[in-house]
Design an enzyme around this catalytic site. Sequence first.
Site, PDB file in Angstrom:
ATOM      1  N   HIS A   1      53.760  36.705  44.479  1.00  0.00           N
ATOM      2  CA  HIS A   1      54.190  35.399  44.134  1.00  0.00           C
ATOM      3  C   HIS A   1      53.334  34.223  44.111  1.00  0.00           C
ATOM      4  CE1 HIS A   1      57.086  31.913  44.525  1.00  0.00           C
ATOM      5  NE2 HIS A   1      57.354  32.496  43.454  1.00  0.00           N
TER       6      HIS A   1
ATOM      7  N   HIS B   1      52.460  26.419  38.783  1.00  0.00           N
ATOM      8  CA  HIS B   1      53.879  26.611  38.708  1.00  0.00           C
ATOM      9  C   HIS B   1      54.606  25.158  38.279  1.00  0.00           C
ATOM     10  CE1 HIS B   1      57.973  26.081  40.604  1.00  0.00           C
ATOM     11  NE2 HIS B   1      57.923  27.322  40.440  1.00  0.00           N
TER      12      HIS B   1
HETATM   13  O1  G3P Z   1      59.417  33.980  38.788  1.00  0.00           O
HETATM   14  C1  G3P Z   1      60.087  34.435  40.026  1.00  0.00           C
HETATM   15  C2  G3P Z   1      59.851  33.563  40.663  1.00  0.00           C
HETATM   16  O2  G3P Z   1      58.647  33.063  40.887  1.00  0.00           O
HETATM   17  C3  G3P Z   1      60.825  32.352  40.486  1.00  0.00           C
HETATM   18  O3  G3P Z   1      60.514  31.273  41.116  1.00  0.00           O
HETATM   19  O4  G3P Z   1      60.224  28.783  40.869  1.00  0.00           O
HETATM   20  O5  G3P Z   1      58.697  30.311  41.922  1.00  0.00           O
HETATM   21  O6  G3P Z   1      58.797  30.487  39.611  1.00  0.00           O
HETATM   22  P1  G3P Z   1      59.589  29.929  40.932  1.00  0.00           P
HETATM   23 CA    CA Z   2      57.454  32.304  38.786  1.00  0.00          CA
END
Ligand code: G3P
Ligand code: CA
Length: 349
Positions: free
Chosen positions: A41, A83
């Site tokens: 992530h 992000h």
């Molecule tokens: O895309 C999956 C996860 O990353 C969603 O949350 O806000 O970290 O993009 P975010």
């Molecule tokens: Ca994401």
Amino acid sequence: MRAFQFFERITIGAIAMSVVLGAAISPSALAQSSAKVVVAHRGASGYLPEHSLPAKAMAYAMGADYVEQDVVMTKDDQLIVIHDITLDRTTDVADKFPGRARADGQHYAVDFTLAEILSLDVSEGVSAEDGVEKVDYPQRFPVGKSIFKIHTLAQEIEFVQGLNKSTGRDVGIYPEIKSPAFHLAEGKDLGRAVLATLKQYGYSNKSDKVFVQTFEFDELKRMHDELMPALGIELKLVALLSGGEENEWMGSAEGMREIAMYADGIGPEKSMIVDRDSVRGALKISDLVQLAHDNGMQVHPYTFRLDPGHVPAYAQSFEQMLEIFYFEAGVDGVFTDFPDRAVEFLKAR
Ligand code: G3P
Ligand code: CA
């Protein structure tokens, strides 16, 4: 020129780190745990600033199956990996570009050229709460130390594909179309541009190692019905589910059937699978995974963190949380800031 030199230095350092760390993980060892996947992530963001190339190199070397990219567009239509649609939380934009904020006090990536954005320094996230700045994860990499930069989607794809060539592995990418409606309102077709870039780099059908994700269902449908056919490609799509009231319908049996008409998987907030109020020995596991599997979709919940306060009370440890999700709830993969821990967990399991 100066920004480019910085970028080059970071890239070389990241590759070196990847090669050194990656030597410990053989392709065959990784293949043994291939049924369940680990998605890094924002990279190995538990250890290095999110979406920096060093964080991506570390995630690759730790054995992640997929490395995630959140994608946003610049004023001059370049795709960058970040992000937020604003630059404030993770960069020094306010110091470097005074007077360029919108009325809400935020600096939007769409208002800056790529050259301007490459001049920024990236750091761990610092968010403002009631006017008070607070480091998002105080125990992570120190704020303002060393040197990290923003890079483009193309540069990150070349980075992963380059490592795939040099290591013989086949690590995938997992780009997210960030706030597509916002971009369209700004005159930017982010979804189309991301898909065109993926095609340019050889991602064209469902067997390719890529998932394209978005929180906006209208964009998911547009990618499926219009954008991919126009480009002559067919990639795996993932519908992200925030669990908010506005998209509650998506978690229902009918919602899952509708999503499956367009998507190959769902990416739900993890409390949609295991209720936050669950207690040890009495987990409240929803039917979401079963519904998704019944409709032929994979399930990749987010976000698995081991920072203080991020392992729910129903799990004794980060690893027990993984056990619950991978093997009691039956998910196919997880998004985690700590890909090494998930890779090691699956190898041991
Ligand atoms: O895309 C999956 C996860 O990353 C969603 O949350 O806000 O970290 O993009 P975010
Ligand atoms: Ca994401």
